[in-house]
Design a protein around this motif. Structure first.
Motif, PDB file in Angstrom:
ATOM      1  N   ARG A  67       0.856  -1.076   0.058  1.00  0.00           N
ATOM      2  CA  ARG A  67       0.073   0.033   0.009  1.00  0.00           C
ATOM      3  C   ARG A  67       0.872   1.305   0.011  1.00  0.00           C
ATOM      4  N   GLY A  68       2.017   1.105   0.450  1.00  0.00           N
ATOM      5  CA  GLY A  68       2.777   2.295   0.450  1.00  0.00           C
ATOM      6  C   GLY A  68       3.821   2.472  -0.976  1.00  0.00           C
ATOM      7  N   SER A  69       3.370   1.516  -1.626  1.00  0.00           N
ATOM      8  CA  SER A  69       4.334   1.563  -2.967  1.00  0.00           C
ATOM      9  C   SER A  69       4.013   2.278  -4.230  1.00  0.00           C
ATOM     10  N   PRO A  70       4.791   2.751  -5.027  1.00  0.00           N
ATOM     11  CA  PRO A  70       4.298   3.558  -6.402  1.00  0.00           C
ATOM     12  C   PRO A  70       3.480   2.547  -7.127  1.00  0.00           C
ATOM     13  N   GLU A  71       3.815   1.047  -6.990  1.00  0.00           N
ATOM     14  CA  GLU A  71       2.997   0.066  -7.708  1.00  0.00           C
ATOM     15  C   GLU A  71       1.345   0.226  -7.236  1.00  0.00           C
ATOM     16  N   TYR A  72       1.150   0.528  -6.080  1.00  0.00           N
ATOM     17  CA  TYR A  72      -0.107   0.310  -5.430  1.00  0.00           C
ATOM     18  C   TYR A  72      -0.713   1.448  -6.092  1.00  0.00           C
ATOM     19  N   GLN A  73      -0.093   2.649  -6.516  1.00  0.00           N
ATOM     20  CA  GLN A  73      -0.656   3.781  -7.168  1.00  0.00           C
ATOM     21  C   GLN A  73      -1.353   3.204  -8.570  1.00  0.00           C
ATOM     22  N   GLU A  74      -0.648   2.460  -9.282  1.00  0.00           N
ATOM     23  CA  GLU A  74      -0.848   1.780 -10.558  1.00  0.00           C
ATOM     24  C   GLU A  74      -1.946   1.072 -10.327  1.00  0.00           C
ATOM     25  N   TRP A  75      -1.888   0.143  -9.155  1.00  0.00           N
ATOM     26  CA  TRP A  75      -2.998  -0.928  -8.901  1.00  0.00           C
ATOM     27  C   TRP A  75      -4.244  -0.066  -8.750  1.00  0.00           C
ATOM     28  N   ARG A  76      -4.200   1.123  -8.116  1.00  0.00           N
ATOM     29  CA  ARG A  76      -5.617   1.881  -7.545  1.00  0.00           C
ATOM     30  C   ARG A  76      -6.129   2.357  -8.788  1.00  0.00           C
ATOM     31  N   ALA A  77      -5.203   2.823  -9.797  1.00  0.00           N
ATOM     32  CA  ALA A  77      -5.694   3.382 -11.125  1.00  0.00           C
ATOM     33  C   ALA A  77      -6.502   2.650 -11.890  1.00  0.00           C
ATOM     34  N   LEU A  78      -6.061   1.371 -11.895  1.00  0.00           N
ATOM     35  CA  LEU A  78      -6.515   0.280 -12.786  1.00  0.00           C
ATOM     36  C   LEU A  78      -7.938  -0.309 -12.369  1.00  0.00           C
ATOM     37  N   LEU A  79      -8.030  -0.266 -10.737  1.00  0.00           N
ATOM     38  CA  LEU A  79      -9.002  -0.976 -10.417  1.00  0.00           C
ATOM     39  C   LEU A  79     -10.158  -0.239  -9.485  1.00  0.00           C
ATOM     40  N   HIS A  80      -9.577   0.899  -8.797  1.00  0.00           N
ATOM     41  CA  HIS A  80     -10.569   1.267  -7.725  1.00  0.00           C
ATOM     42  C   HIS A  80     -11.931   1.814  -8.248  1.00  0.00           C
ATOM     43  N   HIS A  81     -11.794   2.325  -9.564  1.00  0.00           N
ATOM     44  CA  HIS A  81     -13.268   3.182 -10.049  1.00  0.00           C
ATOM     45  C   HIS A  81     -14.149   2.157 -10.375  1.00  0.00           C
ATOM     46  N   PHE A  82     -13.909   0.937 -10.303  1.00  0.00           N
ATOM     47  CA  PHE A  82     -14.800  -0.243 -10.427  1.00  0.00           C
ATOM     48  C   PHE A  82     -15.848  -0.561  -9.418  1.00  0.00           C
ATOM     49  N   TYR A  83     -15.212  -0.098  -8.163  1.00  0.00           N
ATOM     50  CA  TYR A  83     -15.790  -0.697  -6.960  1.00  0.00           C
ATOM     51  C   TYR A  83     -17.144   0.478  -6.496  1.00  0.00           C
ATOM     52  N   ASP A  84     -18.450  -0.309  -6.105  1.00  0.00           N
ATOM     53  CA  ASP A  84     -19.260   0.551  -5.456  1.00  0.00           C
ATOM     54  C   ASP A  84     -20.174  -0.505  -4.690  1.00  0.00           C
ATOM     55  N   PRO A  85     -19.876  -0.101  -3.209  1.00  0.00           N
ATOM     56  CA  PRO A  85     -19.229   0.627  -2.634  1.00  0.00           C
ATOM     57  C   PRO A  85     -17.690   0.133  -2.579  1.00  0.00           C
ATOM     58  N   PHE A  86     -16.878   0.893  -1.918  1.00  0.00           N
ATOM     59  CA  PHE A  86     -15.470   0.660  -1.853  1.00  0.00           C
ATOM     60  C   PHE A  86     -15.270  -0.477  -0.938  1.00  0.00           C
ATOM     61  N   PRO A  87     -14.562  -1.587  -1.152  1.00  0.00           N
ATOM     62  CA  PRO A  87     -14.412  -2.874  -0.599  1.00  0.00           C
ATOM     63  C   PRO A  87     -13.921  -2.651   0.901  1.00  0.00           C
ATOM     64  N   THR A  88     -14.215  -3.296   1.977  1.00  0.00           N
ATOM     65  CA  THR A  88     -13.790  -3.644   3.307  1.00  0.00           C
ATOM     66  C   THR A  88     -12.635  -4.880   2.671  1.00  0.00           C
ATOM     67  N   VAL A  89     -11.312  -4.604   3.559  1.00  0.00           N
ATOM     68  CA  VAL A  89     -10.478  -5.421   3.375  1.00  0.00           C
ATOM     69  C   VAL A  89      -9.937  -6.006   4.931  1.00  0.00           C
ATOM     70  N   GLU A  90     -10.046  -7.283   5.019  1.00  0.00           N
ATOM     71  CA  GLU A  90      -9.830  -7.844   6.237  1.00  0.00           C
ATOM     72  C   GLU A  90      -8.428  -8.784   6.086  1.00  0.00           C
ATOM     73  N   HIS A  91      -7.868  -9.042   7.092  1.00  0.00           N
ATOM     74  CA  HIS A  91      -6.561  -9.993   7.168  1.00  0.00           C
ATOM     75  C   HIS A  91      -6.921 -11.053   8.240  1.00  0.00           C
ATOM     76  N   PHE A  92      -6.424 -12.408   7.884  1.00  0.00           N
ATOM     77  CA  PHE A  92      -6.951 -13.418   8.713  1.00  0.00           C
ATOM     78  C   PHE A  92      -5.452 -14.355   8.733  1.00  0.00           C
ATOM     79  N   VAL A  93      -5.654 -15.180   9.904  1.00  0.00           N
ATOM     80  CA  VAL A  93      -4.431 -16.164  10.147  1.00  0.00           C
ATOM     81  C   VAL A  93      -5.230 -17.480  10.584  1.00  0.00           C
TER      82      VAL A  93
END
Length: 97
Positions: A67-93
């Motif tokens: 999330r802190g990388s320049p690559e994330y900005q490219e990921w974001r530009a490619l995908l985030h405009h498709f979501y409604d609503p914006f997704p919740t992200v959770e982490h599991f072990v």
């Protein structure tokens, strides 16, 4: 290992474009430090709903590294405009050994 789960609601009529964009975006995430593997699953009951599963070596590999990388900005530009609503992200072990 940490499993990231994001439930993605793609805007109606945008699923084909989303899948095309995701095919490009998965190359970004798969090259990140700490990335293990991922899956994109499409819901049978609702054809504009997806589950994104990403396995990381550590939580920080996702939350800080990716999330802190320049690559994330490219990921974001490619995908985030498709979501409604914006997704919740959770982490599991794993709960059991």
């Amino acid at each position: 290992m940490v499993l990231e789960i994001a439930l993605l609601n793609v805007r109606p009529g945008q699923t084909a474009a989303f899948e095309t964009a995701f095919a490009q975006a998965q190359r970004i995430i798969s090259g990140m430090p700490g990335y293990v593997r991922h899956e994109l699953q499409k819901c049978l009951e609702d054809d504009h709903r997806y589950a994104l599963l990403v396995w990381w070596e550590t939580l920080e590999d996702h939350t800080v590294g990716f999330r802190g990388s320049p690559e994330y900005q490219e990921w974001r530009a490619l995908l985030h405009h498709f979501y409604d609503p914006f997704p919740t992200v959770e982490h599991f072990v794993p709960a059991l050994p």
